[in-house]
Design an enzyme around this catalytic site. Sequence first.
Site, PDB file in Angstrom:
ATOM      1  N   TYR A  46     -17.821  24.287   5.603  1.00  0.00           N
ATOM      2  CA  TYR A  46     -18.850  24.532   6.609  1.00  0.00           C
ATOM      3  C   TYR A  46     -20.134  23.767   6.295  1.00  0.00           C
ATOM      4  O   TYR A  46     -20.949  23.517   7.188  1.00  0.00           O
ATOM      5  CB  TYR A  46     -19.178  26.027   6.696  1.00  0.00           C
ATOM      6  CG  TYR A  46     -18.131  26.858   7.390  1.00  0.00           C
ATOM      7  CD1 TYR A  46     -16.890  26.340   7.727  1.00  0.00           C
ATOM      8  CD2 TYR A  46     -18.373  28.185   7.692  1.00  0.00           C
ATOM      9  CE1 TYR A  46     -15.929  27.108   8.345  1.00  0.00           C
ATOM     10  CE2 TYR A  46     -17.422  28.968   8.319  1.00  0.00           C
ATOM     11  CZ  TYR A  46     -16.196  28.426   8.638  1.00  0.00           C
ATOM     12  OH  TYR A  46     -15.241  29.201   9.249  1.00  0.00           O
TER      13      TYR A  46
ATOM     14  N   LYS B   2      -6.234  29.054  -2.622  1.00  0.00           N
ATOM     15  CA  LYS B   2      -5.039  28.275  -2.289  1.00  0.00           C
ATOM     16  C   LYS B   2      -4.797  27.314  -3.451  1.00  0.00           C
ATOM     17  O   LYS B   2      -4.719  26.095  -3.288  1.00  0.00           O
ATOM     18  CB  LYS B   2      -5.240  27.532  -0.961  1.00  0.00           C
ATOM     19  CG  LYS B   2      -3.973  26.876  -0.409  1.00  0.00           C
ATOM     20  CD  LYS B   2      -2.874  27.856  -0.056  1.00  0.00           C
ATOM     21  CE  LYS B   2      -1.677  27.120   0.553  1.00  0.00           C
ATOM     22  NZ  LYS B   2      -0.491  27.994   0.686  1.00  0.00           N
TER      23      LYS B   2
ATOM     24  N   ASP C  76      -2.568  32.517   2.268  1.00  0.00           N
ATOM     25  CA  ASP C  76      -1.555  32.741   3.297  1.00  0.00           C
ATOM     26  C   ASP C  76      -0.822  34.056   3.084  1.00  0.00           C
ATOM     27  O   ASP C  76      -0.595  34.816   4.033  1.00  0.00           O
ATOM     28  CB  ASP C  76      -0.567  31.566   3.387  1.00  0.00           C
ATOM     29  CG  ASP C  76      -0.142  31.034   2.034  1.00  0.00           C
ATOM     30  OD1 ASP C  76      -0.637  31.520   1.002  1.00  0.00           O
ATOM     31  OD2 ASP C  76       0.697  30.107   1.999  1.00  0.00           O
TER      32      ASP C  76
ATOM     33  N   ASP D  36     -14.114  33.768   6.308  1.00  0.00           N
ATOM     34  CA  ASP D  36     -14.405  33.869   7.737  1.00  0.00           C
ATOM     35  C   ASP D  36     -13.179  34.355   8.497  1.00  0.00           C
ATOM     36  O   ASP D  36     -13.250  35.246   9.345  1.00  0.00           O
ATOM     37  CB  ASP D  36     -14.860  32.500   8.258  1.00  0.00           C
ATOM     38  CG  ASP D  36     -15.474  32.573   9.645  1.00  0.00           C
ATOM     39  OD1 ASP D  36     -15.635  33.692  10.189  1.00  0.00           O
ATOM     40  OD2 ASP D  36     -15.805  31.511  10.191  1.00  0.00           O
TER      41      ASP D  36
ATOM     42  N   ASP E 128     -12.336  38.634   9.844  1.00  0.00           N
ATOM     43  CA  ASP E 128     -12.056  38.952  11.244  1.00  0.00           C
ATOM     44  C   ASP E 128     -10.696  39.625  11.384  1.00  0.00           C
ATOM     45  O   ASP E 128     -10.517  40.544  12.190  1.00  0.00           O
ATOM     46  CB  ASP E 128     -12.106  37.684  12.111  1.00  0.00           C
ATOM     47  CG  ASP E 128     -13.514  37.352  12.558  1.00  0.00           C
ATOM     48  OD1 ASP E 128     -14.460  38.018  12.085  1.00  0.00           O
ATOM     49  OD2 ASP E 128     -13.684  36.421  13.366  1.00  0.00           O
TER      50      ASP E 128
END
Length: 355
Positions: A139, A184, A216, A240, A244
Amino acid sequence: MKAAIALLPGDGIGPEVTNVAVAMLQAVATAYQHEFSFVEYAIGGCAIDQTGQALPEKTKVACQNADAVLLGAVGGPQWANSKIRPEQGLLELRATLQVFANLRPVKVHPRTSAQSPLKPEYLKGVDLVFVRELTGGSYFGARTRSAESASDVCRYSTEEIERVVRRAFELARSRRKHLTSIDKANVLETSRLWRETTIRLSADYPDVTLEHQLVDSMAMLLLTRPAHYDVLVTENLFGDILTDEASVLAGSLGLLPSASLGHGTRGLYEPIHGSAPDIAGKNKANPIGSVLSAALLLRYSLGLENEAIAIENAVEALLDSEELTADLGGNATTLSTIEKLLEIFQQQQTQKIAA
C-alpha cells in the site's frame, strides 16, 4: 481529565455514526467528571469537494495536536473517477500520525450470531483481535503503471515488523497468551523476513504461545475454527483482507471497531465499515462500531479503562434488547439506538452508585 478529540465524520454514514459516538463520550464525561472537547474537520470526499485535497493541511495539523482522532468513513461513488481519491486522505493521515498497528477486535454476541452465515457451533466463544501492520507493504511501496503493465512494490524492514509484532505480543500477554502470526513465507521474501523476525522476538515473550499460519490457509481456518484464535498479527494487505472476512463472524460490519496506534498515546479510531452511501441520510446506519471505537479511544489514548468498559457493557446490554438495526435483523433507527444506549448507560451508572 481534559482531552481534545478531533472529529473527522467524513462521507456517507460517517457523520451519522460519529454523532452517536460523540453522544456516548459526552455521557461518559458527565458521569465520570471529565472534560472532552470536540472539533470537526474535513477528510475524504467532502474535503476534496471543499478544498481539492483528501486531507487538508488544517485537518492534518489538528489531528497532530489532538489527544485522539475519531473518524467516521470516507469514500463514495461520486469520487470514483476523481484524480484524487478519498481513501488517499486516510492513508496520508495514518502516515502523518505514525500509527502502525491497527487493532480490530472481533467478539461474537449470542444475539447477533444468527446474522452470521456460519453455523452457531463455529461461533461459540469467538473473542479475537487482529493486529494489522498499517503503514508498510504494497500500500505504501513504489508504484509503476504503463499501458500494458503495473507494479506495486511490497517492502518491509525489520524495524517495521518488530514494532507491530511487539505490540501484538504485548496484547496477547494481556489476554489469553496466544499469538498467531500470518504470512506467506513459502513464497514471499517479505514474509520470510516477517517470520524470522517474529520467531526472534518470541524469545522475549516466553509466556506467549506463538504459532504461524500461511495466509491462504488462515482464510479457511478463520471460518472453520475461529474460537481457536486469540491475537493474530499480519502485514498490511493480508490484514486488510482477513479483517473484512472476520466481520462475518460477528454478523455485521456495523458492529466492529478499530484502533490505529503508534508509539505514543495518540490514536486514530474508526468503525471498520465503509461510507455505505446507499443508506446515508436515511437514519438506518448501525452506530455500534463507532460507539465501540469510542470505547477503544478511552482505553488506549486516554487511559480510562473503567469508562471504556462502561461503554462496552452498555453495548452488550443493547444487543440483548430489541433495539437492533436492519443489518442485525431489527428495525431500529440510528436515533432510537442511541436513545436506548444512553438509557442503558444511565441505568447502569445509577445501579453502580446504588451498589
